[in-house]
Design an enzyme around this catalytic site. Sequence first.
Site, PDB file in Angstrom:
ATOM      1  N   GLN A   1       0.953  -1.090  -0.540  1.00 26.92           N
ATOM      2  CA  GLN A   1      -0.521  -0.167   0.145  1.00 26.92           C
ATOM      3  C   GLN A   1       0.661   0.942   0.212  1.00 26.92           C
ATOM      4  O   GLN A   1       0.319   2.865   0.458  1.00 26.92           O
ATOM      5  CB  GLN A   1      -0.909  -0.119   0.967  1.00 26.92           C
ATOM      6  CG  GLN A   1      -1.541  -1.336   1.475  1.00 26.92           C
ATOM      7  CD  GLN A   1      -3.089  -0.959   2.570  1.00 26.92           C
ATOM      8  OE1 GLN A   1      -2.132  -1.714   4.051  1.00 26.92           O
ATOM      9  NE2 GLN A   1      -4.075  -0.759   2.553  1.00 26.92           N
TER      10      GLN A   1
ATOM     11  N   ASP B   1       5.980   4.518  -1.816  1.00 24.87           N
ATOM     12  CA  ASP B   1       7.993   4.749  -1.857  1.00 24.87           C
ATOM     13  C   ASP B   1       8.731   4.457  -2.172  1.00 24.87           C
ATOM     14  O   ASP B   1       9.925   4.845  -2.622  1.00 24.87           O
ATOM     15  CB  ASP B   1       8.012   5.251   0.200  1.00 24.87           C
ATOM     16  CG  ASP B   1       7.910   3.565   0.241  1.00 24.87           C
ATOM     17  OD1 ASP B   1       8.093   2.936   0.379  1.00 24.87           O
ATOM     18  OD2 ASP B   1       7.437   3.587   1.799  1.00 24.87           O
TER      19      ASP B   1
ATOM     20  N   HIS C   1      -1.189   1.539  -4.276  1.00 26.11           N
ATOM     21  CA  HIS C   1      -1.463   2.741  -4.918  1.00 26.11           C
ATOM     22  C   HIS C   1      -0.699   3.339  -5.487  1.00 26.11           C
ATOM     23  O   HIS C   1      -1.173   4.775  -5.431  1.00 26.11           O
ATOM     24  CB  HIS C   1      -1.733   3.404  -3.314  1.00 26.11           C
ATOM     25  CG  HIS C   1      -2.394   2.243  -2.709  1.00 26.11           C
ATOM     26  ND1 HIS C   1      -2.762   2.639  -1.688  1.00 26.11           N
ATOM     27  CD2 HIS C   1      -3.960   2.193  -2.587  1.00 26.11           C
ATOM     28  CE1 HIS C   1      -3.522   2.651  -0.706  1.00 26.11           C
ATOM     29  NE2 HIS C   1      -4.347   1.376  -1.520  1.00 26.11           N
TER      30      HIS C   1
ATOM     31  N   CYS D   1      -2.743  15.094 -21.184  1.00 24.30           N
ATOM     32  CA  CYS D   1      -2.092  13.692 -22.147  1.00 24.30           C
ATOM     33  C   CYS D   1      -1.364  12.338 -22.081  1.00 24.30           C
ATOM     34  O   CYS D   1      -1.036  11.446 -22.497  1.00 24.30           O
ATOM     35  CB  CYS D   1      -0.924  15.108 -22.965  1.00 24.30           C
ATOM     36  SG  CYS D   1       0.658  14.251 -21.853  1.00 24.30           S
TER      37      CYS D   1
ATOM     38  N   CYS E   1       2.550  18.221 -22.795  1.00 26.78           N
ATOM     39  CA  CYS E   1       1.663  19.624 -23.188  1.00 26.78           C
ATOM     40  C   CYS E   1       1.316  20.873 -22.991  1.00 26.78           C
ATOM     41  O   CYS E   1       0.413  21.257 -23.853  1.00 26.78           O
ATOM     42  CB  CYS E   1      -0.018  18.351 -23.294  1.00 26.78           C
ATOM     43  SG  CYS E   1      -1.014  18.647 -21.449  1.00 26.78           S
TER      44      CYS E   1
ATOM     45  N   GLY F   1       2.717  -4.354   9.246  1.00 31.64           N
ATOM     46  CA  GLY F   1       2.554  -2.582   9.564  1.00 31.64           C
ATOM     47  C   GLY F   1       2.079  -2.327   8.921  1.00 31.64           C
ATOM     48  O   GLY F   1       1.512  -1.203   7.875  1.00 31.64           O
ATOM     49  N   SER F   2       0.849  -2.780   8.990  1.00 39.05           N
ATOM     50  CA  SER F   2      -0.362  -2.208   7.847  1.00 39.05           C
ATOM     51  C   SER F   2      -2.022  -2.455   9.326  1.00 39.05           C
ATOM     52  O   SER F   2      -1.770  -3.373   9.400  1.00 39.05           O
ATOM     53  CB  SER F   2      -1.281  -2.707   7.076  1.00 39.05           C
ATOM     54  OG  SER F   2      -2.786  -2.170   6.452  1.00 39.05           O
TER      55      SER F   2
ATOM     56  N   LEU G   1       8.587  -4.138  12.856  1.00 36.01           N
ATOM     57  CA  LEU G   1       8.543  -4.985  11.869  1.00 36.01           C
ATOM     58  C   LEU G   1      10.366  -5.255  11.667  1.00 36.01           C
ATOM     59  O   LEU G   1      10.485  -5.741  11.163  1.00 36.01           O
ATOM     60  CB  LEU G   1       8.162  -4.595  10.857  1.00 36.01           C
ATOM     61  CG  LEU G   1       7.040  -4.877  10.724  1.00 36.01           C
ATOM     62  CD1 LEU G   1       6.340  -2.884   9.935  1.00 36.01           C
ATOM     63  CD2 LEU G   1       5.896  -5.498  10.268  1.00 36.01           C
TER      64      LEU G   1
HETATM   65 ZN   LIG Z   1       0.418  16.464 -20.725  1.00 41.16          ZN
END
Ligand SMILES: [Zn+2]
Length: 280
Positions: free
Chosen positions: A99, A102, A117, A128, A179, A217-218, A261
Amino acid sequence: MESLDALTSLVAGGGVVVLSGAGLSTESGIPDYRGPSGVARRHTPMTFQAFTRDPLARRRYWARSHLGWRLIGGAAPNAGHRAVAELQRAGLVDTVITQNVDGLHGAAGSTSVIELHGRLDEVTCLDCGNLTSREELDRRLREANPDFVARVAGVNPDGDVDLPDEQVAAFRPVDCGICGTGMVKPDVVFFGETVPPQRVTRCFAAVEQARSVLVLGSSLTVMSGRRFVIRAAKRGIPVAIVNQGPTRGDGHATVCVDAPLGVVLPQVAARVGAGTPLGV
Ligand SMILES: [Zn+2]
């Protein structure tokens, strides 16, 4: 410790799918705003809707994120991440679902990582679709805001405190380099946004093939991660949880270990014979 023995024998059985959360990265200096040891969350998190509709919200996000990146971009994997990679090299852990945004599992040498995530070190253009590195965007943000970090760093030790409005107003976000619009967003799943369905399907497939699921660790507060634990329990796949403090998955777990942990995981790796240096 009895629970450590049970955890070790589960891991030794192989076919482990890891589900990791913020608690695994706190020992790398990344604060866990949800966890019991983390500072209380002082902000309602940025939602996808606010980010896309409100230019001021976007400016505020990038100003705070520009500070937070000093912390996350410079973080290194800890003993817990390294132990997971060792267990993988020993053939005991298959897939790592995280999750965390990093990138520290990959930095520790893990493979087959599903970043549920997304990743903070990649930036996407919502108009774009251009994908760039955060490093490149950071270079452009620093050029546009040469003394911003130095000016506000003193009042922002953890990168997540309120930025005064005048500081936000002084911050200059940058546009997409391709863009030219302002709709650049880190390639992470915001609140109010759904995880791409294909990614979720891959996670469920990994969980269903697992011999055991190891939560690291959740606190399993959000359904985004908890659903995999529920699925495993329904299929009779044993679930082990290593976390500091209770979690919302404890009722589904066969083993719960409440300990740091970075201490527990290297012990488990050593006990199952993973992580022994080559030639020793
Ligand atoms: Zn763009």
